[in-house]
Design a protein around this motif. Structure first.
Motif, short mmCIF file in Angstrom:
data_model
loop_
_atom_site.label_atom_id
_atom_site.label_comp_id
_atom_site.label_asym_id
_atom_site.label_seq_id
_atom_site.Cartn_x
_atom_site.Cartn_y
_atom_site.Cartn_z
N GLU A 96 13.13 1.22 22.65
CA GLU A 96 12.23 1.68 23.72
C GLU A 96 11.13 0.66 24.01
O GLU A 96 10.74 0.47 25.16
N ASN A 97 10.63 0.01 22.97
CA ASN A 97 9.62 -1.04 23.17
C ASN A 97 10.18 -2.16 24.04
O ASN A 97 9.49 -2.68 24.92
N VAL A 98 11.43 -2.56 23.77
CA VAL A 98 12.03 -3.64 24.54
C VAL A 98 12.32 -3.19 25.97
O VAL A 98 12.09 -3.93 26.94
N ILE A 99 12.80 -1.96 26.12
CA ILE A 99 13.05 -1.42 27.47
C ILE A 99 11.76 -1.43 28.29
O ILE A 99 11.77 -1.72 29.49
N ALA A 100 10.63 -1.15 27.64
CA ALA A 100 9.34 -1.17 28.34
C ALA A 100 9.04 -2.56 28.90
O ALA A 100 8.36 -2.69 29.92
N GLY A 101 9.56 -3.60 28.25
CA GLY A 101 9.34 -4.95 28.72
C GLY A 101 10.20 -5.34 29.91
O GLY A 101 10.02 -6.42 30.48
N GLN A 102 11.12 -4.44 30.31
CA GLN A 102 12.03 -4.73 31.43
C GLN A 102 11.47 -4.29 32.78
O GLN A 102 12.13 -4.46 33.80
N TYR A 103 10.26 -3.75 32.80
CA TYR A 103 9.83 -3.01 33.98
C TYR A 103 9.83 -3.83 35.27
O TYR A 103 9.98 -3.28 36.37
N LEU A 104 9.70 -5.15 35.18
CA LEU A 104 9.69 -5.99 36.37
C LEU A 104 11.08 -6.43 36.80
O LEU A 104 11.31 -6.72 37.97
N VAL A 105 12.00 -6.52 35.85
CA VAL A 105 13.32 -7.06 36.15
C VAL A 105 14.41 -6.00 36.17
O VAL A 105 15.55 -6.29 36.52
N ALA A 106 14.09 -4.78 35.78
CA ALA A 106 15.08 -3.70 35.75
C ALA A 106 14.52 -2.48 36.45
O ALA A 106 14.16 -1.48 35.81
N PRO A 107 14.41 -2.52 37.79
CA PRO A 107 13.84 -1.39 38.53
C PRO A 107 14.67 -0.13 38.38
O PRO A 107 15.89 -0.19 38.24
N ARG A 108 13.98 0.99 38.39
CA ARG A 108 14.63 2.28 38.25
C ARG A 108 14.35 3.12 39.49
O ARG A 108 13.33 3.79 39.57
N PRO A 109 15.25 3.05 40.50
CA PRO A 109 15.01 3.76 41.77
C PRO A 109 14.77 5.25 41.54
O PRO A 109 15.42 5.89 40.71
N PHE A 110 13.81 5.77 42.29
CA PHE A 110 13.36 7.14 42.08
C PHE A 110 14.42 8.17 42.43
O PHE A 110 14.72 9.06 41.62
N PHE A 111 15.01 8.09 43.62
CA PHE A 111 15.89 9.18 44.09
C PHE A 111 17.20 9.29 43.29
O PHE A 111 17.61 10.41 42.95
N PRO A 112 17.85 8.18 42.93
CA PRO A 112 19.04 8.34 42.10
C PRO A 112 18.75 9.01 40.76
O PRO A 112 19.54 9.81 40.26
N ARG A 113 17.58 8.72 40.19
CA ARG A 113 17.21 9.37 38.94
C ARG A 113 16.82 10.82 39.15
O ARG A 113 17.13 11.68 38.33
N LEU A 114 16.12 11.09 40.27
CA LEU A 114 15.71 12.47 40.57
C LEU A 114 16.91 13.39 40.70
O LEU A 114 16.90 14.52 40.20
N PHE A 115 17.96 12.89 41.38
CA PHE A 115 19.12 13.73 41.64
C PHE A 115 20.27 13.46 40.67
O PHE A 115 21.39 13.93 40.88
N CYS A 116 19.97 12.72 39.59
CA CYS A 116 20.95 12.48 38.53
C CYS A 116 22.27 11.91 39.08
O CYS A 116 23.37 12.33 38.70
N LEU A 117 22.14 10.95 40.01
CA LEU A 117 23.32 10.33 40.59
C LEU A 117 24.00 9.43 39.56
O LEU A 117 23.35 8.90 38.65
N PRO A 118 25.32 9.26 39.69
CA PRO A 118 26.04 8.40 38.73
C PRO A 118 25.47 6.99 38.64
O PRO A 118 25.48 6.39 37.57
N SER A 119 24.97 6.47 39.75
CA SER A 119 24.43 5.10 39.73
C SER A 119 23.24 4.99 38.78
O SER A 119 23.03 3.96 38.14
N ALA A 120 22.44 6.07 38.69
CA ALA A 120 21.29 6.05 37.79
C ALA A 120 21.75 5.96 36.34
O ALA A 120 21.16 5.24 35.53
#
Length: 255
Positions: A96-120
């Motif tokens: 989790e510490n390393v994942i926190a370091g990805q915030y600039l290079v690994a964007p997490r789009p809001f709507f795919p995560r909100l609706f639990c889409l397969p792409s998320a």
């Protein structure tokens, strides 16, 4: 030249912590930054990484002026750092510490995560794989699901490097990466830095372990009282009379 520092000054009240510092770091090199306590080394790293702004002077990264930019913009431009005092999230796992370091290079789009889409789900799996690759790189894959606070001191140092690598930097700033480590840990970090440089990453490191610096760095810049004393190869630096005096005092006091 990947990084160019031109006449950088930083004052705190009436004190000049940096006084016209100049240095250049070539692409793909391991460049050491050394000097006695209070010489201005960490202040310079703080200026380079945007923690503090220079009072005057320029910082140029890959031909682009970056002095005065906030830390997140500098990170987005390809710069990452570790800290002299370890700054991890102790209750979070190593992964989790390393994942926190990805915030600039690994964007997490809001709507795919909100609706639990397969792409998320696919993106999350890829982010975790990349974070695990960083842990493998520093030899901590077996600790991936341990909380950071459960690691030894040397392991926490390496976890900080893994988190910095998660942002895929072109320039890595290491502030005393082997401070307080036993010899085995020093050798592990040295091997890691060599492999990163061999792959083209540029590294600027502060370190008080002189044997580590002299073995690892192709170029060394010495600061003293906030000023650039000399830049050269390890042999030139180790033989320079002003460097010897800065570390040991005037020669007549050490006859």
């Amino acid at each position: 030249m990947l990084l160019l520092v031109k006449d950088v000054t930083r004052t705190f009240g009436g004190v000049k912590a940096l006084d016209g510092v100049c240095l250049g770091v070539e692409k793909g090199e391991v460049h050491g930054l050394i000097g006695p306590n209070g010489a201005g080394k960490t202040t310079l790293i703080n200026v380079l990484s945007g923690v503090i702004a220079p009072s005057s002077g320029e910082v140029v990264l890959d031909d682009r002026p970056v002095h005065g930019l906030p830390t997140h913009q500098l990170a987005a431009s390809g710069m990452a750092r570790t800290f002299q005092n370890i700054r991890l999230f102790p209750a979070m796992t190593c992964l989790e510490n390393v994942i926190a370091g990805q915030y600039l290079v690994a964007p997490r789009p809001f709507f795919p995560r909100l609706f639990c889409l397969p792409s998320a789900g696919r993106q999350e799996k890829e982010h975790r794989r990349q974070a695990m690759d960083c842990l493998v790189r520093v030899g901590l894959e077996s600790r991936a699901h341990f909380p950071a606070r459960a690691l030894s001191y040397g392991e926490r140092r390496r976890l900080e490097i893994a988190r910095a690598l998660a942002s895929r930097p072109r320039l890595l700033l290491l502030d005393e990466p082997v401070a307080g480590m036993r010899q085995k840990g020093v050798l592990q970090v040295g091997s890691l830095i060599r492999s990163l440089a061999a792959e083209g990453m540029t590294i600027l490191l502060i370190e008080h372990n002189m044997s580590f610096v002299m073995r690892l760095c192709s170029t060394i810049t010495v600061l003293n009282f906030g000023r650039t004393l000399i830049t050269g190869n390890p042999d030139q630096v180790s033989r320079h009379p002003e460097v010897i005096e800065a570390y040991l005092g005037a020669s007549e006091n050490h006859a």
